[in-house]
Design an enzyme around this catalytic site. Structure first.
Site, PDB file in Angstrom:
ATOM      1  N   LYS B 229       0.848  -1.185   0.000  1.00 54.70           N
ATOM      2  CA  LYS B 229       0.000   0.000   0.000  1.00 54.70           C
ATOM      3  C   LYS B 229       0.882   1.233   0.000  1.00 54.70           C
ATOM      4  CE  LYS B 229      -3.871  -2.272   0.385  1.00 54.70           C
ATOM      5  NZ  LYS B 229      -4.994  -2.147  -0.575  1.00 54.70           N
ATOM      6  N   ASP B 257      -0.259  -0.014  -4.483  1.00 56.66           N
ATOM      7  CA  ASP B 257      -1.701   0.252  -4.458  1.00 56.66           C
ATOM      8  C   ASP B 257      -1.950   1.557  -3.715  1.00 56.66           C
ATOM      9  OD1 ASP B 257      -4.434   0.259  -4.141  1.00 56.66           O
ATOM     10  OD2 ASP B 257      -4.560  -1.715  -3.209  1.00 56.66           O
ATOM     11  N   GLU B 283      -1.937   0.361  -8.641  1.00 47.24           N
ATOM     12  CA  GLU B 283      -3.351   0.020  -8.503  1.00 47.24           C
ATOM     13  C   GLU B 283      -4.121   1.201  -7.937  1.00 47.24           C
ATOM     14  OE1 GLU B 283      -3.870  -3.743  -6.612  1.00 47.24           O
ATOM     15  OE2 GLU B 283      -5.780  -3.191  -5.693  1.00 47.24           O
ATOM     16  N   GLU B 310     -11.604  -2.663  -8.207  1.00 52.70           N
ATOM     17  CA  GLU B 310     -12.325  -3.134  -7.018  1.00 52.70           C
ATOM     18  C   GLU B 310     -13.459  -2.199  -6.640  1.00 52.70           C
ATOM     19  OE1 GLU B 310      -8.713  -2.464  -4.302  1.00 52.70           O
ATOM     20  OE2 GLU B 310     -10.381  -2.234  -2.932  1.00 52.70           O
ATOM     21  N   ASP B 333     -14.051  -7.764  -8.581  1.00 52.80           N
ATOM     22  CA  ASP B 333     -14.292  -8.046  -7.164  1.00 52.80           C
ATOM     23  C   ASP B 333     -15.577  -8.860  -7.105  1.00 52.80           C
ATOM     24  OD1 ASP B 333     -13.802  -6.663  -4.128  1.00 52.80           O
ATOM     25  OD2 ASP B 333     -15.819  -7.361  -4.557  1.00 52.80           O
ATOM     26  N   HIS B 360      -9.332  -8.470  -7.303  1.00 48.36           N
ATOM     27  CA  HIS B 360      -9.199  -7.955  -5.942  1.00 48.36           C
ATOM     28  C   HIS B 360      -9.792  -8.980  -4.990  1.00 48.36           C
ATOM     29  CE1 HIS B 360     -11.085  -5.753  -2.472  1.00 48.36           C
ATOM     30  NE2 HIS B 360      -9.847  -5.356  -2.365  1.00 48.36           N
TER      31      HIS B 360
END
Lengths: 455, 455
Positions: B229, B257, B283, B310, B333, B360
């Site tokens: 992240k 992400d 992402e 997602e 997702d 995701h």
């Protein structure tokens, strides 16, 4: 504190009440279109109250078409912790911060983000806060907005995800450019009102005779643009378009509205069949999410204009519609996005791209609320009403404390305080779902009939 | 009828029960990212029951991050009239029609359309119906889907708004092309499992030491891709990226992400600073609604790949991401769009455009559910797993009846019946909000402590 009095304690918000209010409009096919055959126009209706003792409340609504209004009501309820117990001056004094707190709440945003019932709930709460702020300032909302400093307007807007299309500085420059002409345009607005168009003649469920009669009436009432719903049956639409064109003559614009019914290819084929009757714009030809699809339709149908926006969930999609050259007309809605603040963002984006904004209205209370945004836009954002018209639909205005006033095809600038969305208490009580008398009677017609016999 | 027996009466759906289930994950910062600092992973959990007497139920969930899970639960409840009382065979035998009935319900669709809690509610009900259908067929969902006739797959997909990118015929041709290799790929899948990547090392709230340790562990466990992240602080991200790259070496892909944190310009600047550490994909660099923004980011950052999905609400936005060349990686997702049906549409669109799908997952139950879609894609849609990986996060699997099984960095193909989303009854009871024991204890810690003293 010792010696202090109640009056020196800062006022706080004491409640956010929400009402599930529904009107049984499906019984008369008012509001019928290709995607909404039988809508019951409804409001998830929000009331903000304070302990200021000044008699002012903030009222606003999220509009829905019936089923699901309970979900919308619950979504507004979920925002109560953002406002109840907080100081009124803190919230109303920085509605930009208030907006961002709600929009970016990290857990609730998962349910969108920035779309669906949570987004509309933020809009309702923000719009109620703006209604209250305008009432406390002794102003109709349009005038309050039109008199804000450019710097404050910029502070109200959430520029997240916008800066590749418009920076804060560009927005500020645009607003500052409009300052010198504000007073003159405000006078003009008060004198002449804001241009409107009418959708009243064109609902899909109406007969040709009713369409013709109402179209002629619209011209007699001073409208220079009407709108027809299309998209259910091509031959019907060709015939209805012919009826309408014959009724209004060549000097009146006829917009058509497909309410998202078509794929991209269908939209092009269908509109080419209607082209001989000179449609002014095609509204919602396809999915409201389809930026690229609208761009394709627009290129294919030029010079017929493409309009959309009433179902566009947020400023990011409007940004792209403008970046892609996908629309000729931006249609904001007072109750779809995150309130006055996000609509200011969209007005700025449209002005920055030189594209006119012609709001969606109708439903219940949407005319009353959205007129303020177009009037503020005219006075202090775009600074023009050329090719701008606010939709007018002649339904359900009688339920509002200060219904819109049309005169010679134009909205008279409201002088009443607030944002326009306040409904009559009696109307709320009568139409509360499911236990208000209007719905109780429909739920148990036999019981009611029996009561009538027994009485 | 006279002489008939109960067993000849067709089975009907008797209930759609919904549970508000929440896990207090915010207490350990598992799942922390730039937009979700403190999520409580939650499920609006749906159970479909019938009177067939065969012991089978349909289970599925909509995933949320805590507050608002009650709204999501209520939205699923609102769909009960579509299913309760209907014949099981009618519904399960034409899940394409069932999907369209719910998605296009004219009043509920106003709340989206096709986005937000209503869209996710349709997804939960549809996924529960698929779970039941697979159980009744004695199959894991992936295998049921992989064995459908191409004609049936096409009938499950709602082509509204898709035909400018992919027609029914094109989808059918694509599916038919995959038929000859199905058996061989199914064997391969059962033997080797489906490729996975892991996000477990990379949460924002973790220390560098924890990141390093978990990254090394991921490589030891056989993963060839991990994810970090990013997006809260650039210098932190550069340092964490350096730590991660040093830990995994050059042969392992590191995706990053940003969870929508950036404007378009920020995304480009930030990722150029991370480029020396060879990020594999970025992402959610910006708003999930910003098709054009993703396209701009992708052009600027090539060869770093761009991934999103997602939070993409429906097939129309995925269509545009593909049309605009905005993404290198499509991230479906299991619980965001309108269920298995809409995810089939997205798998078909991606295959038609030659773009890999890397789902995701994580949250709660998302790995268990989405693995079935990628496995079906491999066997009978795209027919390949090159550059395809399903996200894996090592949280909350213990609450499921058939938790995912990872082996050497790959998902083992599940053999248990159904769609994977069935939670243990004890987990549901313990985590029901607000009255299950897990939450009751947190609500009143003093009361609980007092009970402990008194006991």
């Amino acid at each position: 504190m010792p010696g202090g009095t109640l009056s020196t304690r800062p006022a706080v918000f004491t409640s956010l009440d929400v009402h599930d209010v529904r009107f049984p409009t499906s019984e008369h096919l008012d509001g019928s279109d290709a995607m909404n055959p039988e809508p019951d126009y409804s409001a998830a209706y929000a009331v903000l109250r304070t302990d200021a003792g000044d008699g002012h409340e903030g009222h606003a609504l999220a509009f829905t078409t019936g089923r699901g209004n309970d979900l919308q009501t619950a979504a507004i309820h979920a925002l109560a912790p953002f406002v109840v117990g907080r100081r009124v001056d803190d919230v109303l004094g920085d509605l930009g911060a208030f907006s961002k707190e709600m929009v970016h709440e990290p857990q609730l945003r998962w349910l969108g983000p920035e779309k669906g019932v949570v987004q509309m709930a933020v809009g309702a709460v923000l719009n109620a806060a703006w209604d209250l702020r305008a009432k406390r300032a002794g102003q109709p909302l349009w005038r309050l907005l039109a008199h804000l400093d450019p710097e404050e307007v910029v502070s109200l807007v959430d520029f997240r995800w916008l800066t590749d299309a418009m920076t804060q500085r560009e927005a500020l420059t645009l607003l500052q450019r409009a300052v010198p002409g504000r007073a003159e345009r405000e006078d003009e607005l008060l004198r002449r009102g804001y241009p409107a168009y009418t959708t009243t003649p064109g609902w899909l469920g109406y007969s040709d005779e009713k369409l013709e009669r109402l179209a002629k009436q619209a011209v007699a009432d001073g409208f220079t643009q009407i709108k027809l719903k299309v998209g259910a049956d091509l031959l019907d639409d060709v015939r209805r378009m012919e009826v309408a064109r014959a009724a209004v003559g060549d000097g009146v614009r006829i917009a058509v509205d497909a309410n998202q019914r078509w794929d991209v290819g269908d939209a092009i084929t269908w509109m080419r069949a209607l082209a001989p009757y000179d449609p002014y714009w095609i509204e919602e030809p396809t999915s409201p999410d389809d930026v690229l699809g609208h761009a394709t339709v627009r290129r294919a149908l030029h010079p017929i204009k493409v309009a959309t926006g009433e179902h566009v969930a947020n400023r990011v999609v409007f940004k792209q519609l403008l970046q892609a050259g996908a629309v000729d007309v931006v249609q904001i809605d007072a109750a779809r996005v995150a309130g006055v603040n996000e609509n200011l963002a969209i007005l700025l984006l449209a002005a920055h791209h030189g594209v006119p904004v012609c709001p969606h209205a109708g439903g219940v209370g949407l005319c009353e609320m959205v007129q303020h945004l177009s009037m503020a836009d005219y006075v202090s954002v775009s600074g023009t009403w050329t090719d701008r018209v606010v939709e007018h639909v002649d339904h359900l205005h009688e339920h509002f404390v200060t219904p819109v006033q049309l005169e010679n095809g134009r909205y008279r600038a409201p002088l009443a305080l607030g944002g326009g969305g306040e409904m009559l208490a009696a109307s709320i009580a009568a139409h509360t779902f499911p236990d208000g008398p209007v719905w109780a009677a429909r739920r148990a017609p036999q019981a009611v009939a029996a009561e009538g016999i027994l009485a």
